[in-house]
Design a protein around this motif. Structure first.
Motif, mmCIF file in Angstrom:
data_model
loop_
_atom_site.group_PDB
_atom_site.id
_atom_site.type_symbol
_atom_site.label_atom_id
_atom_site.label_comp_id
_atom_site.label_asym_id
_atom_site.label_seq_id
_atom_site.Cartn_x
_atom_site.Cartn_y
_atom_site.Cartn_z
ATOM 1 N N LEU A 164 -7.797 -7.669 4.401
ATOM 2 C CA LEU A 164 -6.910 -6.817 5.205
ATOM 3 C C LEU A 164 -6.365 -5.678 4.348
ATOM 4 O O LEU A 164 -6.369 -4.508 4.759
ATOM 5 C CB LEU A 164 -5.752 -7.640 5.786
ATOM 6 C CG LEU A 164 -4.703 -6.814 6.527
ATOM 7 C CD1 LEU A 164 -5.290 -6.190 7.795
ATOM 8 C CD2 LEU A 164 -3.477 -7.662 6.871
ATOM 9 N N ARG A 165 -5.904 -6.000 3.153
ATOM 10 C CA ARG A 165 -5.342 -4.963 2.280
ATOM 11 C C ARG A 165 -6.404 -3.943 1.875
ATOM 12 O O ARG A 165 -6.130 -2.749 1.781
ATOM 13 C CB ARG A 165 -4.697 -5.605 1.042
ATOM 14 C CG ARG A 165 -3.414 -6.333 1.384
ATOM 15 C CD ARG A 165 -2.711 -6.874 0.168
ATOM 16 N NE ARG A 165 -1.521 -7.622 0.572
ATOM 17 C CZ ARG A 165 -0.378 -7.653 -0.090
ATOM 18 N NH1 ARG A 165 -0.263 -6.993 -1.217
ATOM 19 N NH2 ARG A 165 0.647 -8.351 0.358
ATOM 20 N N HIS A 166 -7.612 -4.424 1.607
ATOM 21 C CA HIS A 166 -8.709 -3.507 1.245
ATOM 22 C C HIS A 166 -8.963 -2.521 2.392
ATOM 23 O O HIS A 166 -8.985 -1.299 2.178
ATOM 24 C CB HIS A 166 -9.973 -4.336 0.951
ATOM 25 C CG HIS A 166 -11.182 -3.517 0.614
ATOM 26 N ND1 HIS A 166 -11.742 -3.473 -0.645
ATOM 27 C CD2 HIS A 166 -11.950 -2.690 1.381
ATOM 28 C CE1 HIS A 166 -12.779 -2.660 -0.639
ATOM 29 N NE2 HIS A 166 -12.946 -2.176 0.585
ATOM 30 N N GLU B 2 -10.102 -1.955 -3.608
ATOM 31 C CA GLU B 2 -10.060 -3.277 -4.238
ATOM 32 C C GLU B 2 -8.812 -3.415 -5.109
ATOM 33 O O GLU B 2 -8.168 -4.473 -5.144
ATOM 34 C CB GLU B 2 -11.319 -3.510 -5.087
ATOM 35 C CG GLU B 2 -12.518 -3.973 -4.298
ATOM 36 C CD GLU B 2 -12.302 -5.343 -3.660
ATOM 37 O OE1 GLU B 2 -11.862 -5.383 -2.491
ATOM 38 O OE2 GLU B 2 -12.575 -6.363 -4.310
ATOM 39 N N TYR B 3 -8.490 -2.347 -5.835
ATOM 40 C CA TYR B 3 -7.276 -2.408 -6.674
ATOM 41 C C TYR B 3 -6.042 -2.657 -5.802
ATOM 42 O O TYR B 3 -5.217 -3.516 -6.092
ATOM 43 C CB TYR B 3 -7.105 -1.114 -7.480
ATOM 44 C CG TYR B 3 -5.799 -1.098 -8.224
ATOM 45 C CD1 TYR B 3 -5.647 -1.836 -9.389
ATOM 46 C CD2 TYR B 3 -4.692 -0.423 -7.707
ATOM 47 C CE1 TYR B 3 -4.429 -1.890 -10.044
ATOM 48 C CE2 TYR B 3 -3.470 -0.463 -8.362
ATOM 49 C CZ TYR B 3 -3.346 -1.197 -9.533
ATOM 50 O OH TYR B 3 -2.125 -1.261 -10.162
ATOM 51 N N ALA B 4 -5.948 -1.907 -4.696
ATOM 52 C CA ALA B 4 -4.795 -2.072 -3.787
ATOM 53 C C ALA B 4 -4.792 -3.466 -3.163
ATOM 54 O O ALA B 4 -3.733 -4.047 -2.916
ATOM 55 C CB ALA B 4 -4.837 -0.996 -2.695
ATOM 56 N N ILE C 45 0.837 -1.201 0.000
ATOM 57 C CA ILE C 45 0.000 0.000 0.000
ATOM 58 C C ILE C 45 0.873 1.252 0.000
ATOM 59 O O ILE C 45 0.581 2.237 -0.687
ATOM 60 C CB ILE C 45 -0.965 -0.024 1.203
ATOM 61 C CG1 ILE C 45 -1.973 -1.169 1.046
ATOM 62 C CG2 ILE C 45 -1.705 1.304 1.354
ATOM 63 C CD1 ILE C 45 -2.736 -1.524 2.301
ATOM 64 N N SER C 46 1.986 1.219 0.755
ATOM 65 C CA SER C 46 2.889 2.381 0.799
ATOM 66 C C SER C 46 3.553 2.608 -0.550
ATOM 67 O O SER C 46 3.803 3.752 -0.952
ATOM 68 C CB SER C 46 3.956 2.186 1.881
ATOM 69 O OG SER C 46 3.353 2.087 3.148
ATOM 70 N N GLU C 47 3.854 1.523 -1.251
ATOM 71 C CA GLU C 47 4.451 1.642 -2.577
ATOM 72 C C GLU C 47 3.488 2.348 -3.529
ATOM 73 O O GLU C 47 3.891 3.153 -4.373
ATOM 74 C CB GLU C 47 4.770 0.234 -3.092
ATOM 75 C CG GLU C 47 5.673 0.191 -4.303
ATOM 76 C CD GLU C 47 5.960 -1.246 -4.703
ATOM 77 O OE1 GLU C 47 6.943 -1.812 -4.201
ATOM 78 O OE2 GLU C 47 5.186 -1.813 -5.493
ATOM 79 N N LEU C 48 2.218 2.051 -3.366
ATOM 80 C CA LEU C 48 1.191 2.651 -4.231
ATOM 81 C C LEU C 48 0.863 4.077 -3.793
ATOM 82 O O LEU C 48 0.822 5.001 -4.590
ATOM 83 C CB LEU C 48 -0.073 1.778 -4.180
ATOM 84 C CG LEU C 48 -1.329 2.304 -4.890
ATOM 85 C CD1 LEU C 48 -1.104 2.358 -6.405
ATOM 86 C CD2 LEU C 48 -2.535 1.423 -4.571
#
Ligand SMILES: [Zn+2]
Length: 334
Positions: free
Chosen positions: A197-199, A224-226, A121-124
């Motif tokens: 979790l990522r969402h 959702e993309y992340a 997520i931080s990369e994005l």
């Protein structure tokens, strides 16, 4: 169809069901007041075994005395002793995963996933967000509702949600946590837990840049993309309903409207939202997707303001953008 396939299908159907309640939670909860769930705390204690933390230097024992637990200790201890697991999340302080003994397996999966999820997520999105936060697993519906500050929650409809204290625009939100429901571990595979979790963590990361009332196709599509980013999930795995409809020649005509995210077709609508953001990332690059998020999520939009922002960030107005997305869908499903 194998038993595993059937289980996966059931999980997906349920995944769709939890999404029907998600809009209200992720957007609505942020405005609820802390302490509204006092009655829920009067529920009887649940008989759970006490976690042993015999080793004075064990990470678990250290985590159990972490001051960050104060935010949830009073909500959770009426339901049994709590345990906390530290999770390394890059160069900052560890994050905490908190639950009861019965959720030990879910705690382990989530603690192992927090580091990679936070890094992705931080990369994005960048690193300016509360990366060392709390992830909590409820043991029963009453505890879940208390942790979400949502007494009217319908058990079984929601797998997880992100919560924050009320906050003013331009300030950093406090009291953020990701809360998993009591059925999440039983109904979802470890991969399903990791995706959710990522969402939810993406909602935490973007919260400070997100105004209530911003377009849902962007907010949920971006999360959702992340969630699926880098996971090598195929289009038909991420969006089974959309994929089947495209194969049958039925393409969505418009960007999904906000009410559809809580309507009867919500599962397919979430898939459409994902596909819009996947289209933007693939066609224009992830930095432009983030730029679009920051611009659109900064306020409530009308069709005209949305058109202006799309034109400014991507060089294509709403009509042209929608047509390009639909063409991309056609190519993806071919
Ligand atoms: Zn969401």
């Amino acid at each position: 169809m194998s038993t595993a396939d059937q289980a996966l299908r059931r999980a997906r159907r349920w995944c769709g069901a939890r999404r029907r309640g998600q809009f209200a939670l992720t957007v609505g909860l942020v405005t609820l007041l802390t302490g509204a769930c006092g009655a829920l705390l009067l529920a009887p204690n649940w008989a759970l075994p006490t976690i042993r933390a015999d080793q004075p230097s064990s990470p678990q024992r250290q985590a159990n005395s972490d001051p960050r637990l104060q935010a949830v200790r009073g909500l959770m201890e009426p339901f049994g002793p709590i345990t906390a697991v530290r999770a390394a999340v890059g160069d900052g302080p560890d994050a905490l995963v908190v639950g009861h003994a019965a959720q030990r397996a879910e705690l382990a999966v989530l603690a192992a996933e927090l580091g990679p999820a936070t890094a992705s997520i931080s990369e994005l999105w960048g690193t300016q967000w509360a990366r060392s936060g709390l992830v909590v697993v409820a043991s029963n519906p009453s505890e879940f509702a208390a942790l979400l500050r949502s007494p009217g929650l319908v058990p079984g409809e929601v797998a997880a949600a992100a919560v924050a204290d009320p906050f003013a625009a331009g300030t950093q939100p406090t009291g953020q946590r990701v809360v998993f429901g009591p059925d999440a571990g039983r109904r979802l595979s470890p991969d399903g837990l990791r995706t959710i979790l990522r969402h939810e963590l993406t909602h935490v990361a973007t919260r400070a840049a997100t105004v209530d009332g911003a377009p849902q196709w962007l907010l949920e599509g971006f999360a959702e993309y992340a969630a699926h980013r880098g996971a090598r999930h195929r289009f038909a795995e991420i969006a089974p309903t959309l994929s089947a409809r495209l194969r049958a020649g039925a393409s969505p005509a418009e960007l999904p409207a906000d009410p559809a995210f809580t309507g009867p077709d919500a599962a397919a609508v979430y898939e459409q939202a994902w596909s819009v953001c996947a289209f933007v990332a693939e066609t224009y690059g992830e930095p432009r997707l983030v730029q679009l998020y920051r611009a659109l999520a900064a306020g409530k939009q009308t069709p005209d303001t949305e058109d202006d922002i799309l034109r400014t960030v991507l060089g294509a107005g709403r009509t042209e953008f929608t047509a390009a997305w639909r063409a991309w869908l056609g190519a993806e499903s071919a």
